[in-house]
Scaffold this active site. Structure first.
Site, mmCIF file in Angstrom:
data_model
loop_
_atom_site.group_PDB
_atom_site.id
_atom_site.type_symbol
_atom_site.label_atom_id
_atom_site.label_comp_id
_atom_site.label_asym_id
_atom_site.label_seq_id
_atom_site.Cartn_x
_atom_site.Cartn_y
_atom_site.Cartn_z
ATOM 1 N N ASP A 162 26.872 -37.391 -18.983
ATOM 2 C CA ASP A 162 28.016 -37.231 -19.892
ATOM 3 C C ASP A 162 27.942 -38.274 -21.019
ATOM 4 O OD1 ASP A 162 30.948 -36.143 -20.283
ATOM 5 O OD2 ASP A 162 31.078 -38.325 -20.344
ATOM 6 N N GLU B 258 35.936 -34.155 -32.452
ATOM 7 C CA GLU B 258 36.360 -35.543 -32.190
ATOM 8 C C GLU B 258 36.556 -35.796 -30.697
ATOM 9 O OE1 GLU B 258 37.219 -38.206 -34.734
ATOM 10 O OE2 GLU B 258 36.709 -39.095 -32.811
ATOM 11 N N LYS C 230 27.254 -37.707 -25.202
ATOM 12 C CA LYS C 230 28.062 -38.308 -26.275
ATOM 13 C C LYS C 230 27.189 -39.169 -27.184
ATOM 14 C CE LYS C 230 32.087 -38.234 -23.245
ATOM 15 N NZ LYS C 230 32.768 -38.954 -22.175
HETATM 16 N N1 HSE Z 1 34.342 -37.073 -17.706
HETATM 17 C C1 HSE Z 1 34.489 -37.640 -19.003
HETATM 18 C C2 HSE Z 1 34.674 -39.136 -18.879
HETATM 19 C C3 HSE Z 1 35.658 -37.000 -19.675
HETATM 20 O O1 HSE Z 1 34.938 -39.607 -17.773
HETATM 21 O O2 HSE Z 1 34.532 -39.859 -19.860
HETATM 22 C C4 HSE Z 1 35.803 -37.309 -21.128
HETATM 23 O O3 HSE Z 1 34.679 -36.913 -21.854
#
Ligand code: HSE
Length: 420
Positions: A197, A126, A201
């Site tokens: 990033d 999660e 996701k």
């Molecule tokens: N570096 C990520 C962000 C951390 O700024 O969303 C959380 O996944």
């Protein structure tokens, strides 16, 4: 009271945040879930002056945690290959795994989930997507009765924080430094800034909602480094906000998947989310549009997501990652097959540039919805910006290249506009 025993692997910002949250909120956890979380050991190569683990056993080899008397390991070492090895070692030792590591799930999810299936242990993640803002279990459990058609949103807290501050007039570099100091950014902040990033996701969400592989096929990823303060000034005049947007959409047997800066109409819910907030919009057949928003990065929010998974271990649900049953193998659409309206910003030393631009756009068989020329800048260049009507990606790129090639043009930038 039932007790869940965990071993924490890693002792950095996120791991110490989890330790503190479990310790500080132990009464709330017991009252809300009827469970006690016992931290039986910590795998830490070195101490962290930010947190004293008290009497908890500390192992200097993180791989030793998988041999301890724990129900689950919480993998918080970051990185990809060692994290993969650690997770697979834990699974081989019949331990459940909880991780906040989106990169390892993105790159090795299929292999990890297969190993977990064979051992009948759970792998929960999660906190890997939007930290404590719930979305994984929302898709897996709460929306299980729906067909999902689209997921879109801001999945990176650091970039939403930076863009929101720039919208208020701040500069990029000092704002990134603040995001790093607050613990939002990745150890290598280029993962945030370059869109990777958010893409990790998005790949995970696409896997859950549409059964795409982990890793998925390559898809279009663009970061925020080309966005400037001027863009906020002019796009806001047009009624838009600039966001880093991640989108995955089911189109029959194809998947549209992309992560890049986009203009969102100011009245939209996603556009209104400022700072480190992540925002997700899920389109489904039974619930229609569902909006979820919350802090998407940082120690505390990530701890909330991890605790939610630790508690979830006690549920009787089947392996939550087991999505073999999904209609699989949808093809990823190349971005060149998509069409957008576009915002273009130009600086030129030709005061009559507007008429040249109109005729170039016309020559490409495209139309301009709106074009605005502003007063000359202090360097005497003339700024103009315009919005195209819908055009294909190849058309927009050809137009960009032609404008870039003009002798009178000093700067040109393009940002896609997201339609509903
Ligand atoms: N570096 C990520 C962000 C951390 O700024 O969303 C959380 O996944």
């Amino acid at each position: 009271m039932k007790e869940i025993k965990i071993g924490i692997c890693g002792w950095g910002n996120i791991a110490t945040g989890l330790y503190k949250s479990i310790t500080d909120n132990s009464e709330a956890i017991k009252n809300n879930s009827g469970l006690k979380i016992a931290i039986n050991c910590i795998g830490a190569r070195r101490d962290n002056p930010a947190c004293d683990p008290g009497s908890v056993k500390v192992l200097r080899d993180i791989f030793d945690v998988v041999n301890e008397d724990v129900d689950a390991i919480v993998e918080l070492i970051g990185g990809v290959e060692t994290a993969r090895e650690l997770i697979l070692a834990a699974i081989r030792n019949n331990k459940h795994v909880i991780t906040a590591n989106k990169a390892v799930i993105y790159h090795h999810g299929d292999e990890i989930f297969q190993a977990a299936r064979e051992k009948n242990v759970k792998v929960l993640f999660e906190a890997a997507v939007c930290a404590g803002t719930p979305v994984i279990k929302v898709l897996q459990n709460d929306l299980a009765g729906n067909h999902i058609s689209k997921i879109s949103g801001m999945l990176n807290g650091t970039t939403n924080f930076i863009l929101s501050q720039m919208e208020e007039g701040a500069d990029f570099e000092p704002t990134l430094k603040i995001a790093q100091d607050k613990g939002y950014a990745e150890p290598d902040p280029s993962f945030d800034i370059d869109g990777l990033d958010a893409a990790h996701k998005l790949g995970i969400l696409s896997h859950i909602a549409f059964g795409t592989n982990l890793p998925p096929k390559d898809f279009y990823i663009e970061g925020i480094s080309k966005i400037t303060g001027e863009d906020f000034k002019y796009t806001s005049e047009l009624g838009y906000s600039i966001k880093h947007l991640a989108v995955v959409k089911s189109l029959g047997n194809k998947i549209e998947i992309r992560a890049h800066p986009a203009l969102l109409i100011n009245s939209s819910i996603l556009a209104s989310l400022k700072g480190v907030r992540n925002g997700i919009e899920i389109d489904s057949d039974l619930v229609d549009k569902l909006h979820i928003a919350g802090s998407g990065a940082g120690q505390e929010s990530t701890a909330s997501g991890l605790i939610s998974d630790i508690i979830h271990l006690s549920s009787n649900s089947s392996n939550d990652f087991d999505i073999e049953k999904k209609e699989n193998k949808k093809d990823v659409l190349d971005i060149n097959n998509l069409s957008f309206q576009n915002y273009f910003y130009i600086e030129s030393d030709d005061k009559n540039i507007i008429s040249s631009i109109k005729s170039i756009v016309n020559n490409h068989n495209l139309a301009i919805e709106k074009i605005i020329q502003k007063d000359n800048l202090s360097n005497n260049l003339t700024p103009i910006f315009f919005i195209t009507e819908l055009c294909t990606e190849p058309q927009a790129n050809m137009l960009l290249d032609e404008i870039k090639g003009m002798d009178t043009i000093e700067k040109v930038r393009r940002i896609r506009i997201e339609s509903d």
